[in-house]
Design an enzyme around this catalytic site. Structure first.
Site: not given
Ligand code: NAP
Ligand code: HSE
Length: 414
Positions: A125, A130, A132, A201
């Site tokens: 989801e 995000g 929603i 998306k």
């Molecule tokens: P982030 O802050 O960069 O965090 C990524 C995490 O994954 C970190 O803890 C990193 O470890 C770990 N990681 C990355 N590669 C790895 C590997 N090969 N092995 C083990 N650990 C690994 O990213 P995020 O913003 O949370 O986003 C995570 C996911 O959610 C992505 O798919 C993104 O598209 C999705 N998403 C994000 C948002 C948003 O608002 N940020 C919203 C919806 C969806 P380290 O800390 O050690 O580097």
């Molecule tokens: N990078 C993405 C955005 C995170 O800005 O919408 C949520 O999927």
């Protein structure tokens, strides 16, 4: 007890851990199921030496798989090694919840198949919009509809940047930096600003809405990196703002899908969506228009959607199964409806350009005065029968004079 393992402890992962810990007794009363955090996988373990969860943190996926785990929550991002880890988790009969749209847009069908054949759930989801609850709404609440179109703001980073540029006159680079600091942007923000994140998306959303496989690579994606202060000035002159819109619609037997900056009326539903908020306007044949909006990026909104998936799995709520292995859609990239467009043409001959635009479009208004173009540019709002009329006119111009630059932005008037 439901044991949760986190893959990733960044912006999203740490939000999910916070919700798991604060809701750990939520299901005890009704279902006698508590929540327990078993392991957290990260890349760089040194970063977490002072964390209160240090004892649970590992950089070795095998350790995660050896622990007591019922639900794996993937918040690492990227396609590899996420694909291998999610596949291994499903094959080991662990449920998986992911926020990873890159992974689902690329391998969703295969992973859902693996989940089904192992009798476990794969939920995603948070991968679209995000916080929603849009995917569940499409697959369950709107199941009685033939979806006709989706018009959506699906990327929080770019909506934040465009809002800051439009409302506060902020520079593009400064607004992007702020979006990164707030945790909205991807690790590599080029997928946000080039429209690829929104295209992935849109492919997930459209595949579910139209029950045809909409390949994200076949979606024409134009980002916001070329939008400048003059675009905002021209838009304001028409009472519009600029949004990165993801649009898909059924067109006879094919599906039109695109991601591009579009002008919308500032006082319209989509024009009123600011900063990291996302919105999805769905048109169904029975329900008509339905609008979903909320925070599309950020730690807790995304964690909220992932926690909802965890709760569904624990409560064994199996609504309509998420399907993905549909026939590939016949894709169409050009807008076929009569619409107004902003055209910006830079050349050595403004007179020639104005004459050509006037000849090509019966409805053509060259911008002048306060909202007019400067230097070697001609800016005009024209009404075109369809997008191919615009492209033909530009080809014609390119054939007769030397163009220094050209830009087209559609105006969404309905
Ligand atoms: P982030 O802050 O960069 O965090 C990524 C995490 O994954 C970190 O803890 C990193 O470890 C770990 N990681 C990355 N590669 C790895 C590997 N090969 N092995 C083990 N650990 C690994 O990213 P995020 O913003 O949370 O986003 C995570 C996911 O959610 C992505 O798919 C993104 O598209 C999705 N998403 C994000 C948002 C948003 O608002 N940020 C919203 C919806 C969806 P380290 O800390 O050690 O580097
Ligand atoms: N990078 C993405 C955005 C995170 O800005 O919408 C949520 O999927």
């Amino acid at each position: 007890m439901a044991n949760i393992a986190m893959l990733g402890y960044g912006t999203v992962g740490s939000g999910v851990v916070e919700l798991v810990c604060s809701n750990k007794d939520k299901f005890v009363k009704g279902m006698n199921v508590g929540l327990k955090l078993s392991k957290i996988l990260v890349r760089d373990i040194e970063k977490y030496s002072g964390s209160k969860y240090r004892a649970k943190i590992t950089d070795n996926f095998d350790e995660v798989m050896k622990a007591d785990v019922d639900i794996v929550v993937e918040a690492m991002g990227g396609v590899y090694p996420s694909y291998d880890y999610v596949k291994r988790a499903l094959e080991s009969k662990k449920h998986v919840v992911t926020a990873n749209k890159d992974l689902i847009a690329e391998h969703g069908a295969k992973l859902l198949d693996i989940a089904n054949s192992n009798g476990v759930e794969l939920r995603f989801e948070a991968s679209v919009g995000g916080g929603i609850p849009i995917l569940k709404s499409i697959s369950d609440c709107l199941v009685g509809n033939n979806i006709r179109s989706v018009k959506a703001i699906l990327n929080g980073t770019t909506n934040f940047i465009l809002s800051k540029m439009n409302d506060e006159g902020m520079q593009y680079e400064d607004a992007l930096k702020a979006a990164q600091e707030l945790g909205f942007a991807e690790a590599d923000p080029s997928s946000d600003v080039l429209g690829l994140d929104a295209a992935r998306k849109l492919s997930i959303l459209s595949t579910m809405a139209f029950q045809k496989k909409v390949d994200w690579k076949e979606i024409n994606a134009i980002g916001i990196n070329d939008i400048d202060s003059d675009d905002f000035r021209y838009a304001k002159g028409r009472g519009c703002s600029i949004k990165l819109l993801a649009i898909s619609k059924m067109a006879d037997e094919s599906i039109y899908a695109s991601v591009a900056p579009v002008m919308v009326r500032a006082d319209s539903q989509l024009g009123g969506i600011h900063n990291e908020y996302n919105a999805v306007l769905v048109e169904g044949d029975a329900v008509g228009d339905v609008m979903f909006s909320g925070k599309g990026a950020g730690m807790m909104p995304t964690a909220s959607a992932m926690f909802g998936d965890i709760a569904d799995i624990i409560q064994n709520r199996k609504e309509n199964p998420m399907m993905f292995d549909y026939e590939p859609a016949d894709m169409q990239n050009l807008w076929e409806k009569e619409s107004r467009w902003l055209l910006r043409v830079r050349s050595g001959s403004r007179i020639e350009v104005m004459k050509k635009l006037g000849d090509a479009f019966s409805n053509c208004s060259i911008l002048a005065g306060e909202f007019g173009a400067e230097g070697d540019e001609v800016a005009a709002f024209v009404k075109a029968k369809d997008e191919s009329q615009i492209d033909r006119c530009m080809d014609d111009l390119k054939g007769s004079i030397e163009l220094k630059g050209f830009k087209k932005i559609m105006v969404l008037e309905d």
